[in-house]
Motif scaffolding. Structure first.
Motif, PDB file in Angstrom:
ATOM      1  N   ALA A 125      28.335 -18.312  20.503  1.00 60.86           N
ATOM      2  CA  ALA A 125      27.766 -19.100  21.600  1.00 60.86           C
ATOM      3  C   ALA A 125      27.974 -18.389  22.940  1.00 60.86           C
ATOM      4  CB  ALA A 125      28.396 -20.489  21.634  1.00 60.86           C
ATOM      5  N   ASP A 126      29.149 -17.800  23.125  1.00 64.80           N
ATOM      6  CA  ASP A 126      29.427 -17.054  24.358  1.00 64.80           C
ATOM      7  C   ASP A 126      28.490 -15.845  24.470  1.00 64.80           C
ATOM      8  OD1 ASP A 126      31.435 -18.806  25.056  1.00 64.80           O
ATOM      9  OD2 ASP A 126      33.075 -17.514  24.364  1.00 64.80           O
ATOM     10  N   ALA A 127      28.262 -15.184  23.337  1.00 70.94           N
ATOM     11  CA  ALA A 127      27.375 -14.014  23.334  1.00 70.94           C
ATOM     12  C   ALA A 127      25.954 -14.417  23.698  1.00 70.94           C
ATOM     13  CB  ALA A 127      27.408 -13.331  21.969  1.00 70.94           C
ATOM     14  N   VAL A 128      25.474 -15.505  23.119  1.00 72.79           N
ATOM     15  CA  VAL A 128      24.114 -15.975  23.404  1.00 72.79           C
ATOM     16  C   VAL A 128      23.978 -16.362  24.868  1.00 72.79           C
ATOM     17  CG1 VAL A 128      22.443 -17.815  22.936  1.00 72.79           C
ATOM     18  CG2 VAL A 128      23.646 -16.703  21.044  1.00 72.79           C
ATOM     19  N   PHE A 129      24.979 -17.082  25.391  1.00 73.30           N
ATOM     20  CA  PHE A 129      24.944 -17.498  26.800  1.00 73.30           C
ATOM     21  C   PHE A 129      24.916 -16.271  27.715  1.00 73.30           C
ATOM     22  CE2 PHE A 129      27.098 -18.558  30.794  1.00 73.30           C
ATOM     23  CZ  PHE A 129      26.299 -19.596  31.242  1.00 73.30           C
ATOM     24  N   PHE A 130      25.770 -15.285  27.415  1.00 76.89           N
ATOM     25  CA  PHE A 130      25.820 -14.075  28.241  1.00 76.89           C
ATOM     26  C   PHE A 130      24.485 -13.342  28.199  1.00 76.89           C
ATOM     27  CE2 PHE A 130      26.377  -9.486  28.610  1.00 76.89           C
ATOM     28  CZ  PHE A 130      27.076  -9.377  29.803  1.00 76.89           C
ATOM     29  N   LEU A 131      23.883 -13.229  27.018  1.00 79.09           N
ATOM     30  CA  LEU A 131      22.616 -12.512  26.877  1.00 79.09           C
ATOM     31  C   LEU A 131      21.485 -13.225  27.614  1.00 79.09           C
ATOM     32  CD1 LEU A 131      22.940 -11.523  23.118  1.00 79.09           C
ATOM     33  CD2 LEU A 131      22.922  -9.940  25.056  1.00 79.09           C
ATOM     34  N   LEU A 132      21.430 -14.536  27.497  1.00 78.69           N
ATOM     35  CA  LEU A 132      20.377 -15.293  28.185  1.00 78.69           C
ATOM     36  C   LEU A 132      20.537 -15.203  29.701  1.00 78.69           C
ATOM     37  CD1 LEU A 132      20.114 -18.488  25.954  1.00 78.69           C
ATOM     38  CD2 LEU A 132      18.424 -16.656  26.178  1.00 78.69           C
ATOM     39  N   THR A 133      21.780 -15.225  30.170  1.00 78.78           N
ATOM     40  CA  THR A 133      22.031 -15.093  31.606  1.00 78.78           C
ATOM     41  C   THR A 133      21.617 -13.711  32.098  1.00 78.78           C
ATOM     42  OG1 THR A 133      23.894 -16.635  31.463  1.00 78.78           O
ATOM     43  CG2 THR A 133      23.790 -15.228  33.407  1.00 78.78           C
ATOM     44  N   ALA A 134      21.960 -12.682  31.317  1.00 76.70           N
ATOM     45  CA  ALA A 134      21.599 -11.318  31.687  1.00 76.70           C
ATOM     46  C   ALA A 134      20.091 -11.144  31.705  1.00 76.70           C
ATOM     47  CB  ALA A 134      22.232 -10.324  30.718  1.00 76.70           C
ATOM     48  N   ASP A 135      19.406 -11.841  30.803  1.00 79.47           N
ATOM     49  CA  ASP A 135      17.951 -11.680  30.720  1.00 79.47           C
ATOM     50  C   ASP A 135      17.244 -12.230  31.949  1.00 79.47           C
ATOM     51  OD1 ASP A 135      15.629 -10.839  29.182  1.00 79.47           O
ATOM     52  OD2 ASP A 135      15.157 -12.957  29.005  1.00 79.47           O
ATOM     53  N   GLN A 136      17.876 -13.174  32.660  1.00 77.08           N
ATOM     54  CA  GLN A 136      17.269 -13.698  33.875  1.00 77.08           C
ATOM     55  C   GLN A 136      17.081 -12.586  34.910  1.00 77.08           C
ATOM     56  OE1 GLN A 136      16.158 -16.944  34.183  1.00 77.08           O
ATOM     57  NE2 GLN A 136      16.659 -16.937  32.008  1.00 77.08           N
ATOM     58  N   LYS A 137      17.958 -11.585  34.847  1.00 76.78           N
ATOM     59  CA  LYS A 137      17.866 -10.455  35.773  1.00 76.78           C
ATOM     60  C   LYS A 137      17.070  -9.304  35.175  1.00 76.78           C
ATOM     61  CE  LYS A 137      22.485 -11.589  37.536  1.00 76.78           C
ATOM     62  NZ  LYS A 137      23.879 -11.101  37.723  1.00 76.78           N
ATOM     63  N   LYS A 138      16.693  -9.432  33.908  1.00 78.03           N
ATOM     64  CA  LYS A 138      15.971  -8.381  33.180  1.00 78.03           C
ATOM     65  C   LYS A 138      16.673  -7.033  33.300  1.00 78.03           C
ATOM     66  CE  LYS A 138      11.357 -10.405  33.112  1.00 78.03           C
ATOM     67  NZ  LYS A 138      11.379 -10.586  31.665  1.00 78.03           N
ATOM     68  N   SER A 139      17.985  -7.066  33.170  1.00 77.84           N
ATOM     69  CA  SER A 139      18.764  -5.843  33.322  1.00 77.84           C
ATOM     70  C   SER A 139      19.115  -5.255  31.956  1.00 77.84           C
ATOM     71  CB  SER A 139      20.054  -6.136  34.092  1.00 77.84           C
ATOM     72  OG  SER A 139      20.806  -7.136  33.424  1.00 77.84           O
ATOM     73  N   ILE A 140      19.500  -3.979  31.961  1.00 77.69           N
ATOM     74  CA  ILE A 140      20.026  -3.360  30.755  1.00 77.69           C
ATOM     75  C   ILE A 140      21.408  -3.946  30.493  1.00 77.69           C
ATOM     76  CG2 ILE A 140      20.804  -1.198  29.720  1.00 77.69           C
ATOM     77  CD1 ILE A 140      17.807  -1.365  29.926  1.00 77.69           C
ATOM     78  N   ILE A 141      21.685  -4.280  29.246  1.00 78.97           N
ATOM     79  CA  ILE A 141      22.938  -4.935  28.871  1.00 78.97           C
ATOM     80  C   ILE A 141      23.831  -3.929  28.151  1.00 78.97           C
ATOM     81  CG2 ILE A 141      23.966  -6.801  27.518  1.00 78.97           C
ATOM     82  CD1 ILE A 141      21.101  -8.138  27.707  1.00 78.97           C
ATOM     83  N   SER A 142      25.051  -3.755  28.625  1.00 82.73           N
ATOM     84  CA  SER A 142      25.980  -2.844  27.957  1.00 82.73           C
ATOM     85  C   SER A 142      26.820  -3.620  26.940  1.00 82.73           C
ATOM     86  CB  SER A 142      26.900  -2.154  28.965  1.00 82.73           C
ATOM     87  OG  SER A 142      27.843  -3.065  29.497  1.00 82.73           O
ATOM     88  N   LYS A 143      27.121  -2.957  25.843  1.00 82.43           N
ATOM     89  CA  LYS A 143      27.963  -3.584  24.819  1.00 82.43           C
ATOM     90  C   LYS A 143      29.338  -3.900  25.403  1.00 82.43           C
ATOM     91  CE  LYS A 143      29.962  -2.937  20.215  1.00 82.43           C
ATOM     92  NZ  LYS A 143      30.110  -2.038  19.042  1.00 82.43           N
ATOM     93  N   ALA A 144      29.849  -3.018  26.254  1.00 84.43           N
ATOM     94  CA  ALA A 144      31.179  -3.227  26.840  1.00 84.43           C
ATOM     95  C   ALA A 144      31.228  -4.524  27.643  1.00 84.43           C
ATOM     96  CB  ALA A 144      31.547  -2.039  27.737  1.00 84.43           C
TER      97      ALA A 144
END
Length: 247
Positions: free
Chosen positions: A25-44
């Motif tokens: 759930a934390d991973a999904v929330f983080f990914l959806l939040t990051a997608d609002q900025k349409k940024s590249i997401i680092s695994k770290a």
């Protein structure tokens, strides 16, 4: 995955089902939040946000995999691996999806409309356009002026955060990766740059869709632009019929 296999994995990671669900759930929330900025997401950054930094790498990968499956099944979003431990979230655009732009606010619609227009410009220039040609083009659209005493309407400037060059180079290139900017290697001792489609554009958008939109604007048959038509058809492995039907 079977229930037995799932339980075996949980035992090997020494976590409970509730622990796993919270991580996902934390991973999904983080990914959806990051997608609002349409940024590249680092695994770290992702594993840190999910409190996985000190966990086994296999558990990290499993949580990311589960999060990706949830995004796909629930939201229709694909987590695309770009290599070098980086990801983007991808929404595949079809011709019907273009109508979704009408649901955006004015600023979002203006920015995405300009993005599509620039991608079309690059497409019609055989996949690369010089920095000079790109900004001459947007200047001709009336949304940019390199003169300090700009004649562009202030409300239009606000749509692009007050600075078109910064919007293109920081937002579309560095943050969202709709565009790629590279120095022209064919001109020695030069600081001339060229723009091409970026990773996000390649992942999200069909060139055939943008090309057909251009043809509709000009009111002409796609085959009139023979070079572009054949190149796009080959790239997307389309027959003439599939191209016409938007397959």
């Amino acid at each position: 995955m079977s229930q037995a296999t799932s339980q075996e994995l949980l035992r090997s990671f020494n976590i409970s089902e509730d622990d796993l669900q919270k991580m996902v759930a934390d991973a999904v929330f983080f990914l959806l939040t990051a997608d609002q900025k349409k940024s590249i997401i680092s695994k770290a950054a992702l594993v840190k946000a999910c409190d996985l930094s000190k966990r086994d790498r296999k558990l990290q990968d499993y949580v990311i995999k589960c999060g990706a499956q949830h995004l796909s099944n629930t939201f229709g979003i694909e987590l695309r691996d770009l290599g070098k431990s980086t990801f983007i979230l991808v929404n595949k655009l079809s011709e019907n999806d273009v109508n979704e732009f009408l649901q955006w606010d004015d600023k979002e619609a203006a920015q995405m409309g300009l993005t599509f227009t620039i991608l079309g410009l690059i497409l019609m220039h055989n996949d690369k356009v010089t920095e000079e040609n790109l900004f001459d083009f947007v200047k001709g659209m009336g949304v940019y002026d390199d003169d300090k005493r700009s004649n562009v309407d202030s409300e239009v400037l606000d749509m692009f955060d007050g600075d078109m060059r910064r919007f293109v180079n920081e937002t579309l290139v560095s943050k969202q990766h709709y565009l790629r900017k590279e120095r022209n290697v064919h001109i020695e001792d030069s600081e001339q740059f060229e723009y091409s489609w970026g990773e996000r554009a390649d992942a999200e958008i069909k060139q055939s869709l943008v090309f057909k939109m251009i043809c509709e604007v000009f009111g002409c048959d796609p085959k009139m632009f023979k070079e572009q038509y054949e190149r796009i058809k080959e790239k997307e492995n389309l027959t003439d019929e599939e191209f016409a039907n938007g397959v």
